[in-house]
Write a protein that holds these residues in place. Structure first.
Motif, PDB file in Angstrom:
ATOM      1  N   PRO A   1       0.778  -1.128   0.044  1.00  0.00           N
ATOM      2  CA  PRO A   1       0.026  -0.116   0.033  1.00  0.00           C
ATOM      3  C   PRO A   1       0.841   1.301  -0.057  1.00  0.00           C
ATOM      4  CG  PRO A   1       0.073  -0.878   2.243  1.00  0.00           C
ATOM      5  CD  PRO A   1       0.732  -1.742   1.185  1.00  0.00           C
ATOM      6  N   LYS A   2       0.071   2.234  -0.526  1.00  0.00           N
ATOM      7  CA  LYS A   2       0.927   3.600  -0.693  1.00  0.00           C
ATOM      8  C   LYS A   2       1.351   4.177   0.912  1.00  0.00           C
ATOM      9  CE  LYS A   2       0.543   8.372  -2.358  1.00  0.00           C
ATOM     10  NZ  LYS A   2      -0.136   9.115  -2.993  1.00  0.00           N
ATOM     11  N   ALA A   3       0.289   3.655   1.902  1.00  0.00           N
ATOM     12  CA  ALA A   3       0.540   4.218   3.059  1.00  0.00           C
ATOM     13  C   ALA A   3       1.770   3.629   3.966  1.00  0.00           C
ATOM     14  CB  ALA A   3      -0.632   3.963   4.053  1.00  0.00           C
ATOM     15  N   MET A   4       2.515   2.409   3.283  1.00  0.00           N
ATOM     16  CA  MET A   4       3.830   2.042   3.704  1.00  0.00           C
ATOM     17  C   MET A   4       4.828   2.478   3.208  1.00  0.00           C
ATOM     18  SD  MET A   4       2.143  -1.738   5.148  1.00  0.00           S
ATOM     19  CE  MET A   4       3.841  -2.385   5.754  1.00  0.00           C
ATOM     20  N   ALA A   5       4.600   3.452   2.036  1.00  0.00           N
ATOM     21  CA  ALA A   5       5.676   3.618   1.051  1.00  0.00           C
ATOM     22  C   ALA A   5       6.633   4.840   1.649  1.00  0.00           C
ATOM     23  CB  ALA A   5       5.302   4.037  -0.094  1.00  0.00           C
ATOM     24  N   THR A   6       8.019   4.992   1.595  1.00  0.00           N
ATOM     25  CA  THR A   6       8.791   6.188   1.920  1.00  0.00           C
ATOM     26  C   THR A   6       8.335   7.149   1.029  1.00  0.00           C
ATOM     27  OG1 THR A   6      10.569   5.568   0.498  1.00  0.00           O
ATOM     28  CG2 THR A   6      10.434   4.511   2.720  1.00  0.00           C
ATOM     29  N   GLN A   7       8.621   8.507   1.309  1.00  0.00           N
ATOM     30  CA  GLN A   7       8.316   9.562   0.607  1.00  0.00           C
ATOM     31  C   GLN A   7       9.137   9.686  -0.655  1.00  0.00           C
ATOM     32  OE1 GLN A   7       5.873  11.973   1.381  1.00  0.00           O
ATOM     33  NE2 GLN A   7       6.096  12.759  -0.876  1.00  0.00           N
ATOM     34  N   LYS A   8      10.341   8.964  -0.637  1.00  0.00           N
ATOM     35  CA  LYS A   8      11.108   9.027  -1.588  1.00  0.00           C
ATOM     36  C   LYS A   8      10.458   8.079  -2.844  1.00  0.00           C
ATOM     37  CE  LYS A   8      15.915   8.418  -2.733  1.00  0.00           C
ATOM     38  NZ  LYS A   8      17.411   7.974  -2.210  1.00  0.00           N
ATOM     39  N   PHE A   9       9.822   7.047  -2.445  1.00  0.00           N
ATOM     40  CA  PHE A   9       9.289   6.052  -3.233  1.00  0.00           C
ATOM     41  C   PHE A   9       8.050   6.825  -4.098  1.00  0.00           C
ATOM     42  CE2 PHE A   9       5.990   2.907  -4.569  1.00  0.00           C
ATOM     43  CZ  PHE A   9       6.866   2.052  -5.034  1.00  0.00           C
ATOM     44  N   ILE A  10       7.266   7.636  -3.143  1.00  0.00           N
ATOM     45  CA  ILE A  10       5.991   8.316  -3.517  1.00  0.00           C
ATOM     46  C   ILE A  10       6.422   9.695  -4.468  1.00  0.00           C
ATOM     47  CG2 ILE A  10       3.993   9.815  -2.860  1.00  0.00           C
ATOM     48  CD1 ILE A  10       3.871   7.973  -0.205  1.00  0.00           C
ATOM     49  N   ASP A  11       7.660  10.078  -4.234  1.00  0.00           N
ATOM     50  CA  ASP A  11       8.017  11.153  -5.267  1.00  0.00           C
ATOM     51  C   ASP A  11       8.192  10.641  -6.524  1.00  0.00           C
ATOM     52  OD1 ASP A  11       7.701  12.880  -3.077  1.00  0.00           O
ATOM     53  OD2 ASP A  11       9.592  13.135  -2.624  1.00  0.00           O
ATOM     54  N   TYR A  12       8.834   9.574  -6.599  1.00  0.00           N
ATOM     55  CA  TYR A  12       9.252   8.982  -8.037  1.00  0.00           C
ATOM     56  C   TYR A  12       8.053   8.455  -8.641  1.00  0.00           C
ATOM     57  CZ  TYR A  12      11.698   6.329 -11.384  1.00  0.00           C
ATOM     58  OH  TYR A  12      12.250   5.945 -12.830  1.00  0.00           O
ATOM     59  N   HIS A  13       7.200   7.687  -7.976  1.00  0.00           N
ATOM     60  CA  HIS A  13       6.018   6.980  -8.513  1.00  0.00           C
ATOM     61  C   HIS A  13       4.581   7.854  -8.069  1.00  0.00           C
ATOM     62  CE1 HIS A  13       8.220   3.394  -9.368  1.00  0.00           C
ATOM     63  NE2 HIS A  13       8.936   3.642  -8.360  1.00  0.00           N
ATOM     64  N   THR A  14       4.652   9.079  -8.757  1.00  0.00           N
ATOM     65  CA  THR A  14       3.782  10.059  -8.112  1.00  0.00           C
ATOM     66  C   THR A  14       2.152   9.375  -8.053  1.00  0.00           C
ATOM     67  OG1 THR A  14       3.607  11.209 -10.459  1.00  0.00           O
ATOM     68  CG2 THR A  14       4.970  11.734  -8.693  1.00  0.00           C
ATOM     69  N   LEU A  15       1.770   8.478  -9.154  1.00  0.00           N
ATOM     70  CA  LEU A  15       0.337   8.033  -9.454  1.00  0.00           C
ATOM     71  C   LEU A  15       0.109   6.824  -8.565  1.00  0.00           C
ATOM     72  CD1 LEU A  15       0.204   8.919 -13.257  1.00  0.00           C
ATOM     73  CD2 LEU A  15      -0.579  10.151 -11.463  1.00  0.00           C
ATOM     74  N   PHE A  16       1.014   6.199  -7.947  1.00  0.00           N
ATOM     75  CA  PHE A  16       1.093   5.112  -7.287  1.00  0.00           C
ATOM     76  C   PHE A  16       0.223   5.067  -6.188  1.00  0.00           C
ATOM     77  CE2 PHE A  16       2.135   2.196  -3.608  1.00  0.00           C
ATOM     78  CZ  PHE A  16       2.349   0.985  -4.483  1.00  0.00           C
ATOM     79  N   GLU A  17      -0.957   3.878  -6.092  1.00  0.00           N
ATOM     80  CA  GLU A  17      -1.833   4.097  -5.169  1.00  0.00           C
ATOM     81  C   GLU A  17      -1.854   2.635  -4.418  1.00  0.00           C
ATOM     82  OE1 GLU A  17      -5.000   5.183  -2.845  1.00  0.00           O
ATOM     83  OE2 GLU A  17      -4.069   6.217  -4.454  1.00  0.00           O
ATOM     84  N   TYR A  18      -1.436   1.539  -5.120  1.00  0.00           N
ATOM     85  CA  TYR A  18      -1.091   0.144  -4.284  1.00  0.00           C
ATOM     86  C   TYR A  18      -0.650  -0.766  -5.391  1.00  0.00           C
ATOM     87  CZ  TYR A  18      -5.350  -1.708  -5.976  1.00  0.00           C
ATOM     88  OH  TYR A  18      -6.544  -2.155  -6.936  1.00  0.00           O
ATOM     89  N   ALA A  19       0.095  -1.844  -5.037  1.00  0.00           N
ATOM     90  CA  ALA A  19       0.309  -2.826  -5.967  1.00  0.00           C
ATOM     91  C   ALA A  19       0.102  -3.981  -5.142  1.00  0.00           C
ATOM     92  CB  ALA A  19       1.914  -2.709  -6.294  1.00  0.00           C
ATOM     93  N   ILE A  20      -0.322  -5.244  -6.018  1.00  0.00           N
ATOM     94  CA  ILE A  20      -0.232  -6.541  -5.286  1.00  0.00           C
ATOM     95  C   ILE A  20       0.388  -7.554  -6.252  1.00  0.00           C
ATOM     96  CG2 ILE A  20      -1.967  -8.445  -4.747  1.00  0.00           C
ATOM     97  CD1 ILE A  20      -4.175  -6.364  -4.869  1.00  0.00           C
ATOM     98  N   ASN A  21       1.319  -8.493  -5.617  1.00  0.00           N
ATOM     99  CA  ASN A  21       2.141  -9.242  -6.122  1.00  0.00           C
ATOM    100  C   ASN A  21       1.700 -10.667  -6.032  1.00  0.00           C
ATOM    101  OD1 ASN A  21       3.994  -7.118  -7.026  1.00  0.00           O
ATOM    102  ND2 ASN A  21       5.102  -7.694  -5.158  1.00  0.00           N
ATOM    103  N   TYR A  22       1.492 -11.345  -7.268  1.00  0.00           N
ATOM    104  CA  TYR A  22       1.064 -12.841  -7.026  1.00  0.00           C
ATOM    105  C   TYR A  22       2.370 -13.618  -7.477  1.00  0.00           C
ATOM    106  CZ  TYR A  22      -3.383 -10.572  -6.890  1.00  0.00           C
ATOM    107  OH  TYR A  22      -4.633  -9.864  -6.769  1.00  0.00           O
ATOM    108  N   SER A  23       2.763 -14.615  -6.927  1.00  0.00           N
ATOM    109  CA  SER A  23       3.676 -15.479  -7.345  1.00  0.00           C
ATOM    110  C   SER A  23       3.666 -16.891  -6.960  1.00  0.00           C
ATOM    111  CB  SER A  23       5.173 -14.727  -7.078  1.00  0.00           C
ATOM    112  OG  SER A  23       5.172 -14.834  -5.665  1.00  0.00           O
ATOM    113  N   THR A  24       4.344 -17.749  -7.476  1.00  0.00           N
ATOM    114  CA  THR A  24       4.474 -19.240  -7.125  1.00  0.00           C
ATOM    115  C   THR A  24       5.956 -19.280  -7.015  1.00  0.00           C
ATOM    116  OG1 THR A  24       4.550 -20.044  -9.385  1.00  0.00           O
ATOM    117  CG2 THR A  24       2.442 -19.949  -8.109  1.00  0.00           C
ATOM    118  N   THR A  25       6.460 -20.037  -6.143  1.00  0.00           N
ATOM    119  CA  THR A  25       7.978 -20.110  -5.891  1.00  0.00           C
ATOM    120  C   THR A  25       8.271 -21.438  -5.378  1.00  0.00           C
ATOM    121  OG1 THR A  25       7.878 -19.259  -3.644  1.00  0.00           O
ATOM    122  CG2 THR A  25       8.408 -17.631  -5.415  1.00  0.00           C
TER     123      THR A  25
END
Length: 192
Positions: A115-139
């Motif tokens: 979630p955006k709420a757990m991102a650092t300000q540096k991450f938000i400044d670079y990814h200005t339109l970011f709201e959230y991401a979900i990763n799905y993976s099999t390992t």
């Protein structure tokens, strides 16, 4: 009469239940603290059966990007749920190998919410339109303990898909496929 019958049935049930023997579980419930190449995590693994468990964790992830000679590191927190299937733990136990802290090979299905709420300000400044991401993976993972200590290592590889949601463009969600390569080194503490 009915009260006496219920009491007798309950006492018999309790008596037979106390004598029934269940096979000891090979998996342990355990608290986990991990540090890897680009992440740190705190989690808990809950056994479900002799071969299945589920891990819930809070993670701190770092990423490195290099674009046109400009390089930058970013960080974001995440919440992960990871069901695991330890397919060879019984075979390792039968051969007398170390299975402390659930040391075995396993397949995992990982779902990670960033979630955006757990991102650092540096991450938000670079990814200005970011709201959230979900990763799905099999390992596929290999986890081993170092001797009988609580220190262990883990490594694995797999394929994943990331769904990235941008704030101002709900009709234009960005999706891309990622190859997930894991190198995990962590401290494992078993809780029984």
């Amino acid at each position: 009469m009915i009260k006496k019958t219920i009491i007798v049935v309950l006492l018999n049930f309790i008596t037979f239940s106390s004598y029934s023997q269940e096979a000891p579980s090979l998996l342990n419930n355990r608290f986990e603290v991990g540090v890897g190449l680009l992440y740190a995590k705190v989690g808990y693994e809950q056994k479900l059966t002799n071969k299945l468990s589920v891990v819930g964790s809070l993670n701190y992830n770092m990423s490195y990007q290099n674009y046109n000679g400009y390089s930058e590191t970013y960080s974001i927190g995440s919440i992960k749920v990871e069901p695991r299937w330890y397919y060879n733990i019984e075979k390792r136990k039968a051969k007398g190998k170390n299975i402390k802290n659930n040391s075995a090979n396993y397949f995992a299905l990982e779902v990670e919410y960033l979630p955006k709420a757990m991102a650092t300000q540096k991450f938000i400044d670079y990814h200005t339109l970011f709201e959230y991401a979900i990763n799905y993976s099999t390992t596929y993972n290999i986890k081993r303990n170092i001797g009988q200590s609580n220190f262990g290592y883990e490594y694995g590889f797999g394929l994943g898909i990331t769904h990235l949601k941008e704030r101002y463009h709900p009709r234009y969600d960005y999706k891309h496929n990622d190859l997930v390569i894991l190198l995990k080194i962590g401290l494992n503490y078993s809780i029984k």
